[in-house]
Design an enzyme around this catalytic site. Structure first.
Site, mmCIF file in Angstrom:
data_model
loop_
_atom_site.group_PDB
_atom_site.id
_atom_site.type_symbol
_atom_site.label_atom_id
_atom_site.label_comp_id
_atom_site.label_asym_id
_atom_site.label_seq_id
_atom_site.Cartn_x
_atom_site.Cartn_y
_atom_site.Cartn_z
ATOM 1 N N THR A 20 0.858 -1.378 0.089
ATOM 2 C CA THR A 20 0.002 -0.196 -0.063
ATOM 3 C C THR A 20 0.753 1.355 0.122
ATOM 4 O OG1 THR A 20 -0.356 0.122 2.533
ATOM 5 C CG2 THR A 20 -2.083 -1.254 1.047
ATOM 6 N N ASP A 44 -0.405 -5.126 3.434
ATOM 7 C CA ASP A 44 1.054 -4.761 3.885
ATOM 8 C C ASP A 44 0.711 -3.257 4.228
ATOM 9 O OD1 ASP A 44 3.488 -5.046 5.012
ATOM 10 O OD2 ASP A 44 3.927 -3.437 3.586
ATOM 11 N N TYR A 49 3.033 5.217 5.559
ATOM 12 C CA TYR A 49 2.331 5.547 4.007
ATOM 13 C C TYR A 49 1.079 6.653 4.068
ATOM 14 C CZ TYR A 49 4.771 1.261 3.390
ATOM 15 O OH TYR A 49 5.857 0.274 3.362
ATOM 16 N N LYS A 78 3.350 -1.126 10.670
ATOM 17 C CA LYS A 78 4.815 -0.836 11.004
ATOM 18 C C LYS A 78 4.925 0.415 11.778
ATOM 19 C CE LYS A 78 5.828 -2.533 6.223
ATOM 20 N NZ LYS A 78 5.046 -1.905 5.516
ATOM 21 N N HIS A 111 9.891 -0.700 11.350
ATOM 22 C CA HIS A 111 9.901 -0.415 9.878
ATOM 23 C C HIS A 111 11.470 -0.147 9.471
ATOM 24 C CE1 HIS A 111 7.506 1.791 6.596
ATOM 25 N NE2 HIS A 111 8.564 1.126 6.142
ATOM 26 N N SER A 154 11.961 -5.105 9.707
ATOM 27 C CA SER A 154 12.089 -4.892 8.309
ATOM 28 C C SER A 154 13.257 -3.912 8.021
ATOM 29 C CB SER A 154 10.796 -3.929 8.005
ATOM 30 O OG SER A 154 10.932 -3.545 6.789
ATOM 31 N N ASN A 155 13.918 -4.370 6.850
ATOM 32 C CA ASN A 155 15.096 -3.614 6.636
ATOM 33 C C ASN A 155 16.309 -3.927 7.364
ATOM 34 O OD1 ASN A 155 14.207 -1.736 4.358
ATOM 35 N ND2 ASN A 155 12.933 -1.199 5.747
ATOM 36 N N PRO A 180 8.660 -6.459 -4.702
ATOM 37 C CA PRO A 180 8.886 -7.535 -5.516
ATOM 38 C C PRO A 180 9.005 -7.401 -6.694
ATOM 39 C CG PRO A 180 6.677 -7.669 -4.693
ATOM 40 C CD PRO A 180 7.319 -6.381 -4.029
ATOM 41 N N LYS A 222 2.544 -3.927 -5.001
ATOM 42 C CA LYS A 222 1.460 -2.960 -4.691
ATOM 43 C C LYS A 222 0.933 -2.541 -6.122
ATOM 44 C CE LYS A 222 0.369 1.421 -5.421
ATOM 45 N NZ LYS A 222 0.538 2.444 -6.693
ATOM 46 N N SER A 223 -0.426 -2.612 -6.142
ATOM 47 C CA SER A 223 -1.050 -1.986 -7.340
ATOM 48 C C SER A 223 -2.369 -1.350 -6.948
ATOM 49 C CB SER A 223 -1.247 -3.183 -8.519
ATOM 50 O OG SER A 223 -1.942 -2.340 -9.435
ATOM 51 N N ARG A 228 -4.064 -4.929 -12.726
ATOM 52 C CA ARG A 228 -2.955 -5.387 -12.500
ATOM 53 C C ARG A 228 -2.861 -6.087 -11.195
ATOM 54 N NH1 ARG A 228 -1.728 -0.644 -15.066
ATOM 55 N NH2 ARG A 228 -1.730 0.729 -13.435
ATOM 56 N N ASN A 232 -1.538 -9.665 -10.488
ATOM 57 C CA ASN A 232 -0.362 -10.049 -9.581
ATOM 58 C C ASN A 232 -0.864 -11.172 -8.571
ATOM 59 O OD1 ASN A 232 0.921 -7.954 -10.732
ATOM 60 N ND2 ASN A 232 0.476 -6.423 -8.936
HETATM 61 N N1 LIG Z 1 9.565 -2.370 4.801
HETATM 62 C C1 LIG Z 1 9.783 -1.204 4.153
HETATM 63 O O1 LIG Z 1 10.705 -0.287 4.405
HETATM 64 C C2 LIG Z 1 8.903 -1.101 2.808
HETATM 65 C C3 LIG Z 1 9.619 -0.270 1.662
HETATM 66 C C4 LIG Z 1 8.861 -0.475 0.432
HETATM 67 C C5 LIG Z 1 7.601 -1.157 0.298
HETATM 68 N N2 LIG Z 1 7.112 -1.832 1.134
HETATM 69 C C6 LIG Z 1 6.190 -2.746 1.087
HETATM 70 O O2 LIG Z 1 6.124 -3.302 -0.146
HETATM 71 C C7 LIG Z 1 5.239 -3.137 -1.330
HETATM 72 C C8 LIG Z 1 5.613 -3.182 -2.752
HETATM 73 O O3 LIG Z 1 6.723 -2.423 -2.746
HETATM 74 P P1 LIG Z 1 6.612 -0.999 -3.687
HETATM 75 O O4 LIG Z 1 5.254 -0.681 -3.758
HETATM 76 O O5 LIG Z 1 7.724 -0.158 -3.491
HETATM 77 O O6 LIG Z 1 7.037 -1.821 -5.283
HETATM 78 P P2 LIG Z 1 6.494 -2.804 -6.275
HETATM 79 O O7 LIG Z 1 5.369 -3.476 -5.600
HETATM 80 O O8 LIG Z 1 7.760 -3.569 -6.484
HETATM 81 O O9 LIG Z 1 6.072 -2.221 -7.560
HETATM 82 C C9 LIG Z 1 5.034 -1.211 -7.449
HETATM 83 C C10 LIG Z 1 4.765 -0.485 -8.728
HETATM 84 O O10 LIG Z 1 4.612 -1.429 -9.892
HETATM 85 C C11 LIG Z 1 3.560 -1.123 -10.593
HETATM 86 N N3 LIG Z 1 2.712 -2.251 -10.971
HETATM 87 C C12 LIG Z 1 2.038 -3.384 -10.026
HETATM 88 N N4 LIG Z 1 1.666 -4.417 -10.669
HETATM 89 C C13 LIG Z 1 2.167 -4.219 -11.881
HETATM 90 C C14 LIG Z 1 1.932 -4.930 -13.079
HETATM 91 N N5 LIG Z 1 1.376 -6.307 -12.967
HETATM 92 N N6 LIG Z 1 2.431 -4.412 -14.335
HETATM 93 C C15 LIG Z 1 3.090 -3.223 -14.331
HETATM 94 N N7 LIG Z 1 3.235 -2.587 -13.401
HETATM 95 C C16 LIG Z 1 2.751 -2.805 -12.094
HETATM 96 C C17 LIG Z 1 2.553 -0.190 -9.621
HETATM 97 O O11 LIG Z 1 1.627 0.700 -10.183
HETATM 98 P P3 LIG Z 1 0.101 0.619 -10.313
HETATM 99 O O12 LIG Z 1 -0.231 0.957 -8.724
HETATM 100 O O13 LIG Z 1 -0.175 1.759 -10.994
HETATM 101 O O14 LIG Z 1 -0.263 -0.544 -10.768
HETATM 102 C C18 LIG Z 1 3.594 0.446 -8.900
HETATM 103 O O15 LIG Z 1 4.151 1.555 -9.542
HETATM 104 C C19 LIG Z 1 4.899 -1.811 -0.758
HETATM 105 O O16 LIG Z 1 3.816 -1.258 -1.406
HETATM 106 C C20 LIG Z 1 4.831 -1.727 0.646
HETATM 107 O O17 LIG Z 1 3.700 -2.306 1.078
HETATM 108 C C21 LIG Z 1 7.855 -2.148 2.360
#
Ligand SMILES: NC(=O)c1ccc[n+]([C@@H]2O[C@H](COP(=O)([O-])OP(=O)(O)OC[C@H]3O[C@@H](n4cnc5c(N)ncnc54)[C@H](OP(=O)(O)O)[C@@H]3O)[C@@H](O)[C@H]2O)c1
Length: 280
Positions: A20, A44, A49, A78, A111, A154-155, A180, A222-223, A228, A232
């Site tokens: 999210t 998550d 956020y 977190k 976090h 985390s991290n 991911p 995240k989407s 999408r 996923n």
């Molecule tokens: N613990 C931490 O410090 C930490 C840090 C970062 C993230 N996180 C968690 O992990 C989650 C995922 O990481 P993230 O949001 O950074 O990156 P991500 O999930 O790797 O990528 C998200 C991006 O990909 C796009 N997307 C999603 N599915 C797609 C698909 N099937 N085809 C094309 N584009 C697609 C999304 O756009 P659209 O929304 O437009 O589809 C968004 O721009 C976060 O949302 C959060 O909950 C945790």
């Protein structure tokens, strides 16, 4: 339907969760409703956020409407870096529970392994000494009270995790890895990923997510887009053969998020080694 992994508490965590981060106002609520409808049972969240209130409204609606029961969802949040003083930890979870309109979390994480002054922004001059053992004791009390049914981090680098394991009465259930899809830029542009996805007849995102699950990790794409987010979670009933999985593992591993900006002459972290490998 998503599969599950078992945590050290005995609880089951769904292998796919909805991320999210950057799911903005006016969008995240609809994304939660669409995700639950599509079969997501794991969300998550994080205080950082700044969208937990809208997520709480959306969750209340799916529970009230009988779409899903609370006990069939797995909700993570977190503790942010400014709330890591031991006395602030119980206030932080109360605030998150209040916003999410929940009585308990399934998983509550530290976090980042860095603390900043209460109420401050993350910036080199705002770091303070993180007293991890005292903070973890406060986190363990949340586990004892069942407000957090599992607790984790985390991290954390291997070094920081080892330091934590040495003092923990309640060992962390999770060290969260994330993004991911490599925020899609990495996954969409990697020729190994795109070529194997083509062989499998799957999208690059599906291949990357299924690979994560086959490595034994719960993945958190995240989407905020309904088609999408459906794509996923369409990860079951097929698998990546071992020889193609091995090709993915050949891709050079690069730590994407190093937080170099935390290292500064005015920061308590003067080098990247101190930041990630220093004593807790
Ligand atoms: N613990 C931490 O410090 C930490 C840090 C970062 C993230 N996180 C968690 O992990 C989650 C995922 O990481 P993230 O949001 O950074 O990156 P991500 O999930 O790797 O990528 C998200 C991006 O990909 C796009 N997307 C999603 N599915 C797609 C698909 N099937 N085809 C094309 N584009 C697609 C999304 O756009 P659209 O929304 O437009 O589809 C968004 O721009 C976060 O949302 C959060 O909950 C945790």
């Amino acid at each position: 339907m998503a599969t599950y992994f078992t945590l050290n508490t005995g609880a089951r965590i769904p292998s796919v969760g909805l991320g999210t981060y950057k799911a903005g106002p006016g969008v995240v609520g609809d994304a939660i409703a669409a995700a639950v409808k599509a079969g997501y049972r794991h969300i998550d969240c994080a205080r950082l956020y700044n969208n937990e209130k809208e997520i709480g409204v959306a969750l209340k609606k799916v529970f009230d409407d009988g779409v899903i029961k609370r006990e069939d969802m797995f909700i993570t949040s977190k503790i942010w870096c400014s709330d890591l003083a031991p006395e602030d930890v119980p206030l932080a979870i109360e605030s998150t529970l209040n916003d999410l309109q929940l009585a308990y979390l399934d998983l509550y994480l530290i976090h980042w392994p860095f603390q900043i002054k209460k109420g401050s922004e993350i910036s080199p001059e705002n770091f303070v000494q993180f007293d991890m053992p005292k903070t973890w004791q406060a986190v363990e009390k949340l586990y004892d009270s069942s407000k957090a049914r599992a607790v984790g981090v985390s991290n954390f680098t291997t070094k920081k995790l080892a330091d934590l394991l040495a003092i923990a009465r309640v060992p962390p259930a999770v060290n969260q890895a994330y993004a991911p899809l490599g925020r899609m830029k990495v996954v969409a542009n990697n020729p190994v990923v795109t070529s194997i996805a083509e062989i499998l007849g799957k999208t690059p995102a599906q291949f990357a997510l299924r690979w994560g699950i086959q490595q034994g990790q719960s993945v958190l794409p995240k989407s905020a887009n309904e088609s999408r987010l459906k794509e996923n979670i369409d990860l079951f009933g097929w698998s990546i053969p071992d020889e193609l999985c091995a090709k993915f593992s050949e891709i050079e591993q690069v730590k994407q998020i190093r937080n170099d900006s935390f290292v500064h002459p005015q920061s308590m972290y003067k080098t990247i080694e101190e930041l990630w490998e220093g004593e807790i």
